[in-house]
Design a protein around this motif. Structure first.
Motif, short mmCIF file in Angstrom:
data_model
loop_
_atom_site.label_atom_id
_atom_site.label_comp_id
_atom_site.label_asym_id
_atom_site.label_seq_id
_atom_site.Cartn_x
_atom_site.Cartn_y
_atom_site.Cartn_z
N THR A 1 0.78 -1.14 0.21
CA THR A 1 0.16 -0.55 0.02
C THR A 1 0.60 1.48 0.13
OG1 THR A 1 -1.84 -1.64 1.09
CG2 THR A 1 -2.00 1.59 1.19
N ALA A 2 0.77 2.00 -0.99
CA ALA A 2 1.17 3.47 -0.96
C ALA A 2 3.20 3.22 -0.75
CB ALA A 2 0.60 4.33 0.05
N TYR B 1 5.72 3.04 -3.80
CA TYR B 1 5.61 3.30 -5.05
C TYR B 1 7.08 2.23 -6.20
CZ TYR B 1 1.56 5.67 -5.40
OH TYR B 1 -0.11 6.71 -5.64
N ASP C 1 -3.16 1.46 -3.94
CA ASP C 1 -3.06 2.50 -3.04
C ASP C 1 -4.68 2.31 -3.30
OD1 ASP C 1 -2.31 4.67 -1.46
OD2 ASP C 1 -1.31 5.76 -3.45
N GLU C 2 -5.32 2.92 -2.40
CA GLU C 2 -6.53 3.37 -2.35
C GLU C 2 -7.36 4.64 -2.24
OE1 GLU C 2 -8.30 1.36 1.15
OE2 GLU C 2 -7.26 -0.66 1.26
N ALA C 3 -7.07 5.48 -2.01
CA ALA C 3 -7.13 6.48 -2.24
C ALA C 3 -6.44 7.61 -3.24
CB ALA C 3 -5.60 7.77 -1.01
N VAL D 1 -8.91 12.10 -9.28
CA VAL D 1 -7.51 12.60 -9.49
C VAL D 1 -6.71 11.98 -9.07
CG1 VAL D 1 -6.66 14.48 -8.02
CG2 VAL D 1 -8.81 14.87 -7.98
N THR E 1 -3.60 12.29 -12.00
CA THR E 1 -2.18 13.07 -11.05
C THR E 1 -1.05 11.72 -11.88
OG1 THR E 1 -3.37 14.16 -9.79
CG2 THR E 1 -1.17 13.68 -9.04
N PRO F 1 -4.85 18.29 -8.12
CA PRO F 1 -4.04 17.47 -6.81
C PRO F 1 -4.25 18.16 -5.76
CG PRO F 1 -2.83 17.51 -8.91
CD PRO F 1 -3.95 18.23 -9.13
N LEU G 1 -8.02 19.67 -4.66
CA LEU G 1 -9.02 19.72 -5.01
C LEU G 1 -9.45 19.35 -3.06
CD1 LEU G 1 -10.23 19.82 -8.01
CD2 LEU G 1 -9.89 21.35 -6.91
N ASN G 2 -8.56 17.57 -3.00
CA ASN G 2 -8.08 17.76 -1.58
C ASN G 2 -6.78 16.87 -1.05
OD1 ASN G 2 -8.24 14.75 -2.68
ND2 ASN G 2 -10.54 14.72 -3.27
N VAL H 1 -5.57 13.89 -1.53
CA VAL H 1 -5.18 12.68 -1.90
C VAL H 1 -3.80 12.85 -2.84
CG1 VAL H 1 -5.65 11.16 -3.94
CG2 VAL H 1 -6.66 11.99 -1.76
N GLY H 2 -4.31 13.98 -4.27
CA GLY H 2 -3.38 14.34 -5.36
C GLY H 2 -2.26 14.62 -4.46
N THR I 1 -0.80 11.81 -3.26
CA THR I 1 0.04 10.73 -4.70
C THR I 1 1.38 10.66 -4.44
OG1 THR I 1 -1.84 9.89 -4.64
CG2 THR I 1 -1.20 9.26 -6.42
N LEU I 2 1.50 12.96 -5.02
CA LEU I 2 2.47 13.13 -5.64
C LEU I 2 3.86 12.74 -4.37
CD1 LEU I 2 1.05 16.31 -7.19
CD2 LEU I 2 2.31 14.10 -8.04
N ASP J 1 -2.35 8.35 8.27
CA ASP J 1 -3.12 6.45 7.81
C ASP J 1 -3.60 6.82 6.32
OD1 ASP J 1 -4.02 4.50 7.56
OD2 ASP J 1 -5.92 4.27 8.29
N ILE J 2 -1.95 6.61 5.65
CA ILE J 2 -1.49 6.46 4.29
C ILE J 2 -2.98 5.49 3.77
CG2 ILE J 2 -0.25 6.33 2.85
CD1 ILE J 2 2.18 6.80 5.05
N SER J 3 -3.11 6.84 2.61
CA SER J 3 -3.86 5.81 1.12
C SER J 3 -5.40 5.10 1.73
CB SER J 3 -2.97 3.86 1.38
OG SER J 3 -4.42 4.00 0.22
N ARG J 4 -5.44 5.87 3.47
CA ARG J 4 -6.70 5.52 3.54
C ARG J 4 -7.11 6.62 4.28
NH1 ARG J 4 -4.54 0.32 3.86
NH2 ARG J 4 -5.89 -1.09 3.33
N ILE K 1 -7.95 10.81 4.58
CA ILE K 1 -8.09 11.29 3.90
C ILE K 1 -8.12 12.87 4.28
CG2 ILE K 1 -7.68 10.12 2.01
CD1 ILE K 1 -10.22 12.13 0.80
N LYS L 1 -2.60 3.86 13.18
CA LYS L 1 -1.01 4.62 12.25
C LYS L 1 -1.36 5.77 12.11
CE LYS L 1 -1.21 0.73 8.69
NZ LYS L 1 -0.53 0.88 7.52
#
Lengths: 534, 534
Positions: free
Chosen positions: A310-311, A313, A328-330, A336, A340, B331, B333-334, B336-337, B340-341, B434-437, B439, B468
């Motif tokens: 998870t998450a 990369y 990855d869930e998010a 978005v 991205t 990226p 707008l919430n 998540v983006g 992820t980056l 809590d990464i990926s879950r 937000i 987490k």
């Protein structure tokens, strides 16, 4: 060059005198067998390769030992026409063997290996688009004959066209069924002080039966039009067999042997690992090397990726990696994240493992069918692909689809089948129409739109499209549209009786000329599909 | 090594007889000037460099011609202690010049150049965190003296600590003020058939006054604790001067000259370009080369990035690029983006240009203050950084802050100031707990949380934290928390009278022992800040 061709033609003519030329279809498999009794280790001491010559190209492939004093060369013809081959070997008896065959043109466009198309999508080498709507069945190929038959029946019913599956046996959680065959020769076992069985492998001898079984599974999938996304390494060994921590030289040998056997199967993808970062004896450098070994041993350039926890990369900018395979869930909670990732990698984005439909104690296995379907839609409207998976425990924890295969018990597979047909038979590849701004509206660039409202529960939608249409021509005024309301979670479509005509409404959007609205049934997971009337 | 040091000590002692050693603070600038009258082109024909020697290190820096028969060497001491230098040159008169100075330890930890810290964040080389809360003032340095004074006053008032600014003059939209100075020597101008002024530059002669002015601006910013994110190329020339399409050799020479002058200024960052993809005479290979030239000409390793048009991403995995500088709205707008980056790049994520607070006809310049603040919060809670910008046209389209500087007229700068102080003086660097879950929930890893509800209008929030805590130790039971409700858009904080104590509530979350809730005033852009009571 001309001289060379002439020479080959003469060669072919000479050969045709002595060998009745076999005829096979493009992308199917040619196989040549050779008998030779080797006194030492036939896996490590005998080198065999074949050079396959066509008037326009030449490929060299490695052979392999298949047991019973039999050495084999397999080859997938990449072009129609006459092919001639000749062997090389360090063993005199296997050297200079030759043969030929005729390759006919493949008959359908949805055939042949799958490759990257249009930067973000996939096509069969014969030209038709391939849209991955797959599921995960990690250890299905190691299960009993009867369970596998059920699995295949369910795959057919659901219409999945890709299966993520482990080559090496999997031991994880409650999935305790032991496989019948193992990839290596078992020297012996003993029981340690704690009562655990310790396996003692001879890593210098492969077990051909193990691989023959795997090949049968790949063929069974191919017969259903399913790509086998083969996971070459995984961490789900739990200290049982030790296949997750073999020496680097054995890893390499295992890849070379596996690819010599299987690279000629048209429906395979290489996934270097599942959750690579949990294989803690391997470094990034090790993985880079294994990716390169895979690439070097595949003359056909099958798709290659690697999948993390998870998450986590991998560096998917690595040129050998053809596409992104992320857990990855998010990024699929809306469109978005996937959009991205496309911008970053400029490769197809496949989100494998975004959570599973199921009822497990672990939250990754607790999604409702609707929630998983929602995530798959979010990825797909952004122009990515998202893998399905089911972990419904209905009393037998040793029999959960994602690990063992078997009967699909959930709801999302039906919704995925609907979406697959919508994309495959109708819309084609999608991308966001108004990149970076409108996160609901997907376009196929040919006038069709798919607008997905996700978790919003809307009572109505006022017709409104962005003028921007991805990288394509802007939307024009006066286009007439037919609209369908789609319920993503149960795969129903309702045609809207009214039609709509685009009218400029400022600098960035198009409304309907009469500012018409569509009434919606105030529930989540709705989409609107707009089709231009031509 | 010891011998070498001894030798140097003797050298220093000898020098001290003849030269009164200057004393400067670490990271400040040492400058040595040399007079020489060159009969040819002093910019292209005279090479000057200085080797600066310290007992622990040696750096060589390029000198430059500053006009009036004056050649200069500038140097930023990276270590306290005694420094000695000696010049090299192709000109005898400039060769073998030497000198020395004493460097004292910098006195504050929030001083010195800024560098990457903890993978995703920034620190001053003296050790203190630096959190970029900047704004965009593309052409402020080319404006009139009176306007620049207003700009500086406003920067101070708003507390911005970074300014994105162009080195080369900018011509864009309505910002029609012509600069007083240009970077190159103007040979002549003429008027073409269409009545347009055509500038004829001598690209082999720089205009030192242009750069002296720029240096004054950088010093003015430094005096306010502001980093100058210098945009080295941009496409906003509109065919006026041609600085956007100079020959590759001129581009390189311009970089070398600029860096010889400015790399010794501690508060500079290099942004190779704004909207690089719109500079259509340059290829990716050209940009790669210019990035490498910048890196090679900067002995101090200032931060380097490059900024694209909307949703166009450079390959930020390139090792020379220290951080990501992206223009993209989706990226933020919430959360998540941005999150992820971070996973992709494993570098600090700076989102420059996510839309501007303003009232322009273009939608990138139409955000409300609240909407821009919301985007900045989304990036910051995900552990990234987002640049502010204001494009409010209040009657004079030639005077818009983002281009020209001047008086801030919006609302978001106040909210950004609040957030900057919250992060800088209180929370420190954040990341998703809590990464990926989850937000919404950001953690600083030290027990503090910042939970941002964005556009949701909540009436209450039941105390609930993920177990987490990013990569850090999991949250424990029995921790007492004080809560503050923050209104992000106006920067107010309200202490909640009750306290909360963590209790396990299943596998993944912690609730309050009495399942307490916080009542919220049903409006968007609210956050809750939780502080552990120690």
């Amino acid at each position: 060059m001309k001289k060379y061709v002439t020479f080959l033609v003469i060669f072919f003519n000479l050969l045709s005198l002595s060998i009745t030329a076999q005829t096979i279809e493009q992308w199917s498999r040619f196989e040549a067998s050779f008998s030779y009794e080797h006194s030492g280790n036939p896996f490590t001491e005998v080198a065999l390769s074949g050079t396959f010559i066509h008037k326009d190209t030449t490929l060299t492939v490695k052979g392999f030992y298949d047991g019973n004093h039999t050495y084999k060369l397999r080859f997938m013809p990449i072009l129609p026409g006459d092919w001639y081959f000749k062997t090389s070997s360090n063993i005199k008896a296997l050297r200079g063997k030759s043969g030929s065959f005729k390759c006919t043109v493949a008959t359908t466009i949805t055939d042949g290996p799958v490759e990257v198309a249009d930067t973000f999508h996939f096509k069969y080498k014969n030209g038709g688009y391939y849209f991955p709507f797959g599921t995960t069945l990690y250890a299905w190929s190691h299960m009993t004959d009867s369970l596998r038959k059920i699995t295949l029946k369910n795959l057919k019913k659901a219409g999945f066209n890709k299966v993520r599956m482990c080559v090496l046996p999997k031991r994880y959680g409650t999935a305790g069924i032991l496989p019948e065959h193992y990839p290596f020769k078992l020297k012996n076992t003993h029981t340690d002080k704690a009562g655990k069985t310790v396996y003692n492998w001879d890593f210098s001898h492969f077990n051909p039966v193990f691989f023959q079984q795997l090949e049968e599974r790949i063929l069974e999938l191919d017969a259903l039009g399913i790509q086998a996304d083969l996971i070459l390494f995984h961490p789900y060994d739990e200290g049982i067999w030790g296949f997750d921590q073999m020496p680097a030289a054995v890893d390499k040998q295992y890849l070379e042997y596996t690819l010599a056997r299987i690279a000629s199967f048209k429906n395979v993808w290489w996934s270097l690992a599942n959750e690579w970062a949990y294989l803690d004896t391997k470094s990034i450098q090790d993985w880079d090397a294994l990716i390169k070994t895979t690439k070097e041993n595949d003359p056909y350039n099958h798709l290659i990726s690697i999948h993390g926890p998870t998450a986590v990369y991998y560096d998917y900018t690595m040129p050998e990696l053809t596409h992104v395979s992320i857990q990855d869930e998010a990024p699929v909670l809306n469109s978005v994240g996937t959009a991205t990732l496309r911008r970053v990698y400029k490769k197809p984005i496949v989100l494998d493992e975004v959570g599973y439909e199921g009822n497990l104690p672990s939250r990754w296995g607790q999604l409702s069918g609707e929630a998983l379907t929602h995530r798959i839609w979010n990825g797909v409207i952004a122009g990515g692909y998202v893998t399905h998976g089911e972990v419904i425990d209905s009393g037998d924890p040793d029999n959960i689809v994602w690990a063992n295969g078997g009967e699909l018990k959930g709801e999302s597979w039906k919704a995925v089948k609907f979406l697959k047909e919508l994309i495959t038979d109708d819309l084609g590849p999608l991308h966001m129409a108004d990149i970076s701004r409108d996160i609901e509206t997907a376009t196929n660039g040919k006038g069709d739109y798919l607008i997905y409202f996700g978790e919003q529960e809307r009572g109505e939608w006022a017709f409104s499209l962005p003028k921007k249409n991805g990288e394509l021509d802007k939307l024009k005024e006066g286009i007439e549209y037919e609209a369908t309301i789609i319920d993503a979670s149960n795969g129903t479509q309702t045609l809207v009786s009214e039609r709509f005509v685009t009218a400029s409404a400022g600098r960035y959007r198009m409304k309907d000329v009469a500012d018409k609205k569509i009434t919606l049934p105030k529930k989540p997971y709705l989409a609107i599909r707009l089709r231009p009337i031509k």
